[in-house]
Design a protein around this motif. Structure first.
Motif, PDB file in Angstrom:
ATOM      1  N   ILE A 189       7.151   3.242  -7.145  1.00  0.00           N
ATOM      2  CA  ILE A 189       6.329   2.312  -6.361  1.00  0.00           C
ATOM      3  C   ILE A 189       5.578   3.055  -5.257  1.00  0.00           C
ATOM      4  N   LEU A 190       4.271   2.775  -5.174  1.00  0.00           N
ATOM      5  CA  LEU A 190       3.464   3.171  -4.016  1.00  0.00           C
ATOM      6  C   LEU A 190       3.138   1.886  -3.277  1.00  0.00           C
ATOM      7  N   LEU A 191       3.616   1.798  -2.047  1.00  0.00           N
ATOM      8  CA  LEU A 191       3.552   0.561  -1.281  1.00  0.00           C
ATOM      9  C   LEU A 191       2.663   0.731  -0.055  1.00  0.00           C
ATOM     10  N   VAL A 192       1.666  -0.134   0.074  1.00  0.00           N
ATOM     11  CA  VAL A 192       0.888  -0.217   1.309  1.00  0.00           C
ATOM     12  C   VAL A 192       1.479  -1.352   2.126  1.00  0.00           C
ATOM     13  N   GLU A 193       1.887  -1.057   3.351  1.00  0.00           N
ATOM     14  CA  GLU A 193       2.587  -2.082   4.130  1.00  0.00           C
ATOM     15  C   GLU A 193       2.496  -1.779   5.622  1.00  0.00           C
ATOM     16  N   GLN A 194       2.224  -2.825   6.411  1.00  0.00           N
ATOM     17  CA  GLN A 194       2.234  -2.694   7.868  1.00  0.00           C
ATOM     18  C   GLN A 194       3.534  -3.190   8.487  1.00  0.00           C
ATOM     19  N   ASN A 195       4.318  -3.911   7.691  1.00  0.00           N
ATOM     20  CA  ASN A 195       5.582  -4.436   8.189  1.00  0.00           C
ATOM     21  C   ASN A 195       6.601  -3.288   8.242  1.00  0.00           C
ATOM     22  N   PHE A 196       6.799  -2.746   9.442  1.00  0.00           N
ATOM     23  CA  PHE A 196       7.666  -1.575   9.571  1.00  0.00           C
ATOM     24  C   PHE A 196       9.115  -1.916   9.244  1.00  0.00           C
ATOM     25  N   PHE A 197       9.546  -3.110   9.597  1.00  0.00           N
ATOM     26  CA  PHE A 197      10.921  -3.521   9.289  1.00  0.00           C
ATOM     27  C   PHE A 197      11.181  -3.434   7.795  1.00  0.00           C
ATOM     28  N   ARG A 227      12.282   6.795  11.042  1.00  0.00           N
ATOM     29  CA  ARG A 227      13.075   5.788  11.749  1.00  0.00           C
ATOM     30  C   ARG A 227      13.447   6.271  13.154  1.00  0.00           C
ATOM     31  N   LYS A 228      13.606   7.585  13.298  1.00  0.00           N
ATOM     32  CA  LYS A 228      14.012   8.155  14.588  1.00  0.00           C
ATOM     33  C   LYS A 228      12.815   8.597  15.434  1.00  0.00           C
ATOM     34  N   ASP A 229      11.630   8.656  14.814  1.00  0.00           N
ATOM     35  CA  ASP A 229      10.441   9.189  15.483  1.00  0.00           C
ATOM     36  C   ASP A 229       9.655   8.053  16.144  1.00  0.00           C
ATOM     37  N   LYS A 230      10.156   7.582  17.255  1.00  0.00           N
ATOM     38  CA  LYS A 230       9.560   6.420  17.924  1.00  0.00           C
ATOM     39  C   LYS A 230       8.145   6.701  18.429  1.00  0.00           C
ATOM     40  N   GLU A 231       7.868   7.936  18.787  1.00  0.00           N
ATOM     41  CA  GLU A 231       6.546   8.278  19.309  1.00  0.00           C
ATOM     42  C   GLU A 231       5.469   8.151  18.229  1.00  0.00           C
ATOM     43  N   PHE A 273       1.360   3.959   5.387  1.00  0.00           N
ATOM     44  CA  PHE A 273       1.285   3.220   6.642  1.00  0.00           C
ATOM     45  C   PHE A 273      -0.098   3.366   7.268  1.00  0.00           C
ATOM     46  N   GLY A 274      -0.361   2.532   8.254  1.00  0.00           N
ATOM     47  CA  GLY A 274      -1.583   2.670   9.046  1.00  0.00           C
ATOM     48  C   GLY A 274      -2.045   1.324   9.557  1.00  0.00           C
ATOM     49  N   ARG A 275      -2.822   1.358  10.616  1.00  0.00           N
ATOM     50  CA  ARG A 275      -3.373   0.121  11.172  1.00  0.00           C
ATOM     51  C   ARG A 275      -4.445  -0.438  10.245  1.00  0.00           C
ATOM     52  N   ASN A 276      -4.911  -1.647  10.533  1.00  0.00           N
ATOM     53  CA  ASN A 276      -6.022  -2.222   9.785  1.00  0.00           C
ATOM     54  C   ASN A 276      -7.226  -1.296   9.850  1.00  0.00           C
ATOM     55  N   GLY A 277      -7.860  -1.081   8.707  1.00  0.00           N
ATOM     56  CA  GLY A 277      -9.043  -0.239   8.663  1.00  0.00           C
ATOM     57  C   GLY A 277      -8.762   1.243   8.536  1.00  0.00           C
ATOM     58  N   ALA A 278      -7.490   1.608   8.376  1.00  0.00           N
ATOM     59  CA  ALA A 278      -7.145   3.038   8.283  1.00  0.00           C
ATOM     60  C   ALA A 278      -7.539   3.650   6.945  1.00  0.00           C
ATOM     61  N   GLY A 279      -7.696   2.798   5.915  1.00  0.00           N
ATOM     62  CA  GLY A 279      -8.077   3.294   4.593  1.00  0.00           C
ATOM     63  C   GLY A 279      -7.023   3.120   3.522  1.00  0.00           C
ATOM     64  N   LYS A 280      -5.972   2.375   3.819  1.00  0.00           N
ATOM     65  CA  LYS A 280      -4.851   2.229   2.878  1.00  0.00           C
ATOM     66  C   LYS A 280      -5.266   1.492   1.599  1.00  0.00           C
ATOM     67  N   SER A 281      -5.855   0.315   1.763  1.00  0.00           N
ATOM     68  CA  SER A 281      -6.274  -0.465   0.592  1.00  0.00           C
ATOM     69  C   SER A 281      -7.364   0.254  -0.189  1.00  0.00           C
ATOM     70  N   THR A 282      -8.261   0.923   0.520  1.00  0.00           N
ATOM     71  CA  THR A 282      -9.316   1.686  -0.149  1.00  0.00           C
ATOM     72  C   THR A 282      -8.713   2.791  -1.010  1.00  0.00           C
ATOM     73  N   THR A 283      -7.623   3.377  -0.526  1.00  0.00           N
ATOM     74  CA  THR A 283      -6.939   4.415  -1.310  1.00  0.00           C
ATOM     75  C   THR A 283      -6.445   3.842  -2.635  1.00  0.00           C
ATOM     76  N   LEU A 307       1.208   2.958  14.712  1.00  0.00           N
ATOM     77  CA  LEU A 307       1.426   1.576  14.304  1.00  0.00           C
ATOM     78  C   LEU A 307       1.475   0.613  15.477  1.00  0.00           C
ATOM     79  N   GLY A 308       1.523   1.146  16.696  1.00  0.00           N
ATOM     80  CA  GLY A 308       1.543   0.297  17.886  1.00  0.00           C
ATOM     81  C   GLY A 308       2.837  -0.442  18.069  1.00  0.00           C
ATOM     82  N   ILE A 309       3.937   0.111  17.506  1.00  0.00           N
ATOM     83  CA  ILE A 309       5.247  -0.529  17.602  1.00  0.00           C
ATOM     84  C   ILE A 309       6.116   0.266  18.562  1.00  0.00           C
ATOM     85  N   SER A 310       6.653  -0.417  19.562  1.00  0.00           N
ATOM     86  CA  SER A 310       7.511   0.281  20.538  1.00  0.00           C
ATOM     87  C   SER A 310       8.966   0.163  20.141  1.00  0.00           C
TER      88      SER A 310
END
Length: 232
Positions: free
Chosen positions: A184-192, A219-223, A33-43, A229-232
């Motif tokens: 599978i190692l998945l890079v994804e911003q879609n939390f759902f 799933r339980k760690d909303k903070e 996980f991570g926002r844009n520019g966090a380094g996921k794709s580079t990994t 991820l900026g998701i409330s």
């Protein structure tokens, strides 16, 4: 199956990955996980040898991959689906499958048949050029091509990007089925999406792993979800 230890990567003068450490357990879906520019794709691109490892190590089935060319890393059995899908627009679905299969490989034939069961749209458009497929169908083709050419591990970068909610749900169902036969190692911003199919997660921020654990706990760690991820 895959182990990344204290990985450091520079792109030109920029220090992108900083002591990144994680592992992918066989038979699971692990989400980066991570926002844009966090380094996921580079990994992912560093694992595949597109970027030089400045420090640390990448190990696949306990074999060190550092310094190997990308085509050699792929030949070890790692399938890679880049963010832009990486398919040849001028090739038909049939030609793309043929390119992915090794010559006279019964296992490749069986994999191809199974992919057509998983993604029936590809069978429907078998003779259609890839460039004319929908975004979701192109993603299906990219995953199928990578799976056919792999033998144990798939790296998939942002598969839900630009897809409709309905297509995302179809993709989720397909990836869960594929998990039965590969890791599978998945890079994804879609939390759902990740929330429903992932087993483990690693959270990246500014080129570092800042949080990790079981997806059930996240799933339980909303903070943590809100903070990184900026998701409330």
């Amino acid at each position: 199956m895959l182990r990344v230890e204290n990985l450091e990567t520079y792109i030109e003068q920029f220090h992108i990955l900083q002591s990144v450490t994680f592992e992918v357990i066989e038979g699971t879906i692990t989400v980066l996980f991570g926002r844009n520019g966090a380094g996921k794709s580079t990994t992912l691109r560093t694992i595949m040898g597109f970027y030089h490892v400045s420090r640390g190590g990448v190990y696949y089935k306990n074999e060190k991959l550092n310094g190997l060319p990308t085509h050699v890393i792929a030949s070890k059995g790692i399938g890679y689906v880049p963010e832009d899908q990486g398919i040849f627009q001028h090739l038909t679905v049939e030609e793309t499958f043929a390119l992915a299969k090794k010559e006279k490989d019964p296992e490749g034939e069986a994999k191809a048949e199974w992919m057509l069961e998983i993604f029936p749209d590809l069978k429907k458009y078998w003779h259609k050029k890839s460039g004319y497929l929908s975004g979701g169908q192109k993603q299906m083709l990219a995953i199928a091509r990578a799976y056919i050419n792999s033998s144990g591990l798939l790296l998939i970068d942002e598969p839900s990007k630009g897809l409709s909610p309905l297509m995302v749900e179809k993709l989720m169902e397909s990836i869960v089925k594929i998990k039965k036969k590969t890791t599978i190692l998945l890079v994804e911003q879609n939390f759902f999406m990740s929330n429903h199919i992932g087993d483990y997660y690693y959270m990246m921020d500014d080129g570092k792993i800042v949080h990790q654990g079981f997806m059930n706990d996240l799933r339980k760690d909303k903070e943590t979800v809100r903070k990184y991820l900026g998701i409330s």
